[in-house]
Motif scaffolding. Structure first.
Motif, PDB file in Angstrom:
ATOM      1  N   ALA A 291       0.826  -1.208   0.000  1.00 37.51           N
ATOM      2  CA  ALA A 291       0.000   0.000   0.000  1.00 37.51           C
ATOM      3  C   ALA A 291       0.859   1.258   0.000  1.00 37.51           C
ATOM      4  O   ALA A 291       0.624   2.197  -0.770  1.00 37.51           O
ATOM      5  N   ALA A 292       1.858   1.282   0.872  1.00 38.41           N
ATOM      6  CA  ALA A 292       2.724   2.454   0.954  1.00 38.41           C
ATOM      7  C   ALA A 292       3.479   2.665  -0.357  1.00 38.41           C
ATOM      8  O   ALA A 292       3.597   3.796  -0.850  1.00 38.41           O
ATOM      9  N   GLY A 293       3.985   1.595  -0.937  1.00 42.85           N
ATOM     10  CA  GLY A 293       4.750   1.726  -2.172  1.00 42.85           C
ATOM     11  C   GLY A 293       3.908   2.226  -3.332  1.00 42.85           C
ATOM     12  O   GLY A 293       4.334   3.108  -4.099  1.00 42.85           O
ATOM     13  N   LEU A 294       2.700   1.690  -3.502  1.00 43.65           N
ATOM     14  CA  LEU A 294       1.834   2.136  -4.589  1.00 43.65           C
ATOM     15  C   LEU A 294       1.433   3.603  -4.412  1.00 43.65           C
ATOM     16  O   LEU A 294       1.369   4.360  -5.395  1.00 43.65           O
ATOM     17  N   ALA A 295       1.192   4.007  -3.178  1.00 41.89           N
ATOM     18  CA  ALA A 295       0.838   5.409  -2.925  1.00 41.89           C
ATOM     19  C   ALA A 295       1.992   6.340  -3.271  1.00 41.89           C
ATOM     20  O   ALA A 295       1.788   7.413  -3.857  1.00 41.89           O
ATOM     21  N   VAL A 296       3.213   5.935  -2.952  1.00 43.44           N
ATOM     22  CA  VAL A 296       4.385   6.769  -3.254  1.00 43.44           C
ATOM     23  C   VAL A 296       4.599   6.877  -4.764  1.00 43.44           C
ATOM     24  O   VAL A 296       4.983   7.937  -5.277  1.00 43.44           O
ATOM     25  N   LEU A 297       4.326   5.799  -5.511  1.00 38.35           N
ATOM     26  CA  LEU A 297       4.474   5.857  -6.968  1.00 38.35           C
ATOM     27  C   LEU A 297       3.608   6.952  -7.577  1.00 38.35           C
ATOM     28  O   LEU A 297       3.958   7.522  -8.623  1.00 38.35           O
ATOM     29  N   ALA A 298       2.482   7.256  -6.943  1.00 44.35           N
ATOM     30  CA  ALA A 298       1.565   8.261  -7.481  1.00 44.35           C
ATOM     31  C   ALA A 298       2.190   9.650  -7.536  1.00 44.35           C
ATOM     32  O   ALA A 298       1.728  10.509  -8.293  1.00 44.35           O
ATOM     33  N   ILE A 299       3.243   9.892  -6.773  1.00 41.07           N
ATOM     34  CA  ILE A 299       3.920  11.198  -6.815  1.00 41.07           C
ATOM     35  C   ILE A 299       4.525  11.419  -8.196  1.00 41.07           C
ATOM     36  O   ILE A 299       4.532  12.531  -8.724  1.00 41.07           O
ATOM     37  N   GLY A 300       5.085  10.342  -8.781  1.00 40.21           N
ATOM     38  CA  GLY A 300       5.503  10.396 -10.169  1.00 40.21           C
ATOM     39  C   GLY A 300       6.894  10.911 -10.450  1.00 40.21           C
ATOM     40  O   GLY A 300       7.329  10.894 -11.606  1.00 40.21           O
ATOM     41  N   THR A 301       7.626  11.373  -9.439  1.00 42.80           N
ATOM     42  CA  THR A 301       8.988  11.855  -9.660  1.00 42.80           C
ATOM     43  C   THR A 301       9.964  10.682  -9.651  1.00 42.80           C
ATOM     44  O   THR A 301       9.656   9.617  -9.101  1.00 42.80           O
ATOM     45  N   PRO A 302      11.155  10.829 -10.240  1.00 46.58           N
ATOM     46  CA  PRO A 302      12.136   9.738 -10.210  1.00 46.58           C
ATOM     47  C   PRO A 302      12.453   9.226  -8.803  1.00 46.58           C
ATOM     48  O   PRO A 302      12.471   8.004  -8.588  1.00 46.58           O
ATOM     49  N   PRO A 303      12.693  10.115  -7.802  1.00 46.46           N
ATOM     50  CA  PRO A 303      12.921   9.569  -6.455  1.00 46.46           C
ATOM     51  C   PRO A 303      11.718   8.781  -5.920  1.00 46.46           C
ATOM     52  O   PRO A 303      11.885   7.782  -5.217  1.00 46.46           O
ATOM     53  N   ALA A 304      10.503   9.222  -6.262  1.00 45.35           N
ATOM     54  CA  ALA A 304       9.306   8.498  -5.809  1.00 45.35           C
ATOM     55  C   ALA A 304       9.209   7.132  -6.476  1.00 45.35           C
ATOM     56  O   ALA A 304       8.753   6.163  -5.851  1.00 45.35           O
ATOM     57  N   LEU A 305       9.627   7.025  -7.727  1.00 45.62           N
ATOM     58  CA  LEU A 305       9.623   5.727  -8.396  1.00 45.62           C
ATOM     59  C   LEU A 305      10.567   4.759  -7.682  1.00 45.62           C
ATOM     60  O   LEU A 305      10.240   3.586  -7.487  1.00 45.62           O
ATOM     61  N   LEU A 306      11.733   5.248  -7.279  1.00 44.46           N
ATOM     62  CA  LEU A 306      12.682   4.399  -6.554  1.00 44.46           C
ATOM     63  C   LEU A 306      12.146   4.016  -5.182  1.00 44.46           C
ATOM     64  O   LEU A 306      12.188   2.845  -4.785  1.00 44.46           O
ATOM     65  N   ALA A 307      11.622   5.004  -4.442  1.00 40.45           N
ATOM     66  CA  ALA A 307      11.120   4.730  -3.093  1.00 40.45           C
ATOM     67  C   ALA A 307       9.897   3.819  -3.133  1.00 40.45           C
ATOM     68  O   ALA A 307       9.767   2.890  -2.321  1.00 40.45           O
ATOM     69  N   GLY A 308       8.986   4.065  -4.069  1.00 37.93           N
ATOM     70  CA  GLY A 308       7.803   3.222  -4.179  1.00 37.93           C
ATOM     71  C   GLY A 308       8.155   1.789  -4.531  1.00 37.93           C
ATOM     72  O   GLY A 308       7.621   0.845  -3.945  1.00 37.93           O
ATOM     73  N   GLY A 309       9.087   1.620  -5.466  1.00 40.22           N
ATOM     74  CA  GLY A 309       9.529   0.271  -5.816  1.00 40.22           C
ATOM     75  C   GLY A 309      10.149  -0.446  -4.641  1.00 40.22           C
ATOM     76  O   GLY A 309       9.935  -1.649  -4.441  1.00 40.22           O
TER      77      GLY A 309
END
Length: 420
Positions: A291-309
């Motif tokens: 849940a946390a990872g998918l929510a972070v992906l929604a930010i859409g920035t490169p750091p968010a893609l890394l953190a969400g993954g």
């Protein structure tokens, strides 16, 4: 630190008992996904941009491929029970090699790409249950998490390196890429032909081989696997399109590298802790991570893609290993059949994710805000798992012995099948 050091020491002791054939099997567990992930993670982009398929069609193709790749594992487990582990792995590799050769031919005749993709998935479906069963057959329960984690680490290492190698070539020079992957599978298949046929590692025609494919299924781990793969494959199927739009194919490969590295490093070290963790806690921790990872992906920035993954990966490290261990504990069937049943659950979840997720991603794309796709996925991670916990609460602690159809599974008070 003490827990991590103890986990590392236990892992080293367990893996020191691996013999030559099992070491080759671990090497193959790296090489096979290395070749596969030089191609498969980019299939959504390849089908969409190179072959001109719409995203709805791409989602449907990926759903079918995922259903075959994972759900077909139940056939792979039954086949291994009947003809043996080594022969099943050989047939699987031959089929998968033919599939990658078909992708090469599809560059001249594009409609062949879908059939070739499904063929590679058929090979994967047959291979993995036999591979896992060969690796852990005859291994005591205390060492099984270490052996499974080592196999998963090798698998994820190959999955990490493959996209890095292929990223620059998958759209610009796919022909040479498909040739290289096909050649790699030919070599791996030849190596499998030299594996021992017996010596305590081969299962064939066991006492449960004539039972139905779903007889003795461990209901709760099966259902948990369906849901875990349904939610996880939102990330697996559609991150490529999302990330390439916001960064590049090279950055997408970097995200995959981070995710796979976490599995390689963290899961073997944490395998003992995950084994001792209660099932309810493991489900809670795992789905919260997703849940946390998918929510972070929604930010859409490169750091968010890394953190969400990273967050998604930490969640699936707990979920996927714990579900396999629980299924082995609860089911009276052979290891190959149990792994096949769990692959069926994975396929049902991945198929649902591709079919529903493809339509949902296409809808959010038309609205101009695909960030909502990830937020809706995160919401499902929070809303759906309590249904599993309710199922656990309603499961009787002292069920009667199972009938001929395997409707109930005998286990003692901690859920463990007597005699395993």
């Amino acid at each position: 630190m003490g827990e991590r050091a103890a986990g590392a020491a236990g892992l080293r002791v367990a893996l020191s008992t691996l013999d030559g054939p099992l070491r080759f099997l671990l090497l193959s567990s790296f090489l096979i996904p290395l070749g596969s992930f030089m191609v498969l993670p980019f299939m959504s982009v390849f089908l969409h941009e190179r072959l001109g398929m719409g995203l709805g069609t791409v989602g449907f193709v990926l759903a079918v491929a995922s259903l075959v790749q994972f759900s077909g594992g139940i056939v792979g487990g039954a086949l291994a029970d009947r003809i043996g582990l080594r022969r099943t792995m050989l047939w699987a590799l031959l089929i998968r090699t033919a599939g990658f050769a078909g992708l090469l031919l599809a560059l001249r005749w594009p409609p062949l790409a879908v059939g070739a993709l499904v063929l590679t998935c058929c090979g994967a479906a047959l291979y993995l249950p036999a591979n896992k069963a060969y690796l852990v057959h005859g291994v005591d329960d205390e060492r099984r998490p270490a052996f499974l984690s080592a196999g998963n680490a090798a698998l994820n290492a190959g999955m990490a390196v493959g996209p890095l190698i292929a990223g620059p070539f998958v759209l610009s020079s796919p022909g040479w890429l498909f040739v290289a992957v096909t050649a790699l599978f030919v070599l791996v298949t030849a190596g499998h032909a030299r594996l021992p046929r017996s010596g305590g590692q081969e299962q064939s025609g066991g006492p449960t081989s004539e039972r139905g494919l779903l007889a003795g299924v461990a209901v709760l781990p099966f259902a948990a696997n369906v849901l875990a793969f349904y939610l996880y494959f939102h990330f697996q199927h559609f991150l490529a399109v999302y990330a390439v739009e916001r960064a590049s194919s090279a950055f997408y490969s970097l995200v995959l590298l981070l995710c796979f590295t976490l599995v390689i490093v963290v899961q073997p070290l944490a395998s003992g802790l995950i084994r001792r963790m209660s099932y309810t806690r493991a489900l809670t921790v795992g789905f919260m991570g997703l849940a946390a990872g998918l929510a972070v992906l929604a930010i859409g920035t490169p750091p968010a893609l890394l953190a969400g993954g990273a967050l998604i990966t930490l969640g699936d490290i707990v979920l996927f290993l714990k579900n396999d261990l629980e299924a082995l504990r609860r089911s009276p069937r052979s290891d190959a059949v149990v792994f096949g049943q769990q692959r069926l659950a994975a396929g049902l979840g991945a198929c649902a994710s591709g079919a529903l997720g493809g339509q949902l991603y296409g809808l959010t794309e038309h609205t101009g805000n695909t960030n909502w796709f990830w937020l809706l996925g995160a919401a499902q991670c929070l809303l759906l798992p309590p249904v599993l916990l309710a199922l656990r609460a309603r499961t009787p602690k002292h069920p009667h012995p199972h009938d001929d159809e395997g409707a109930l599974i005998p286990h003692d008070t901690d859920g463990r099948v007597p005699g395993r």
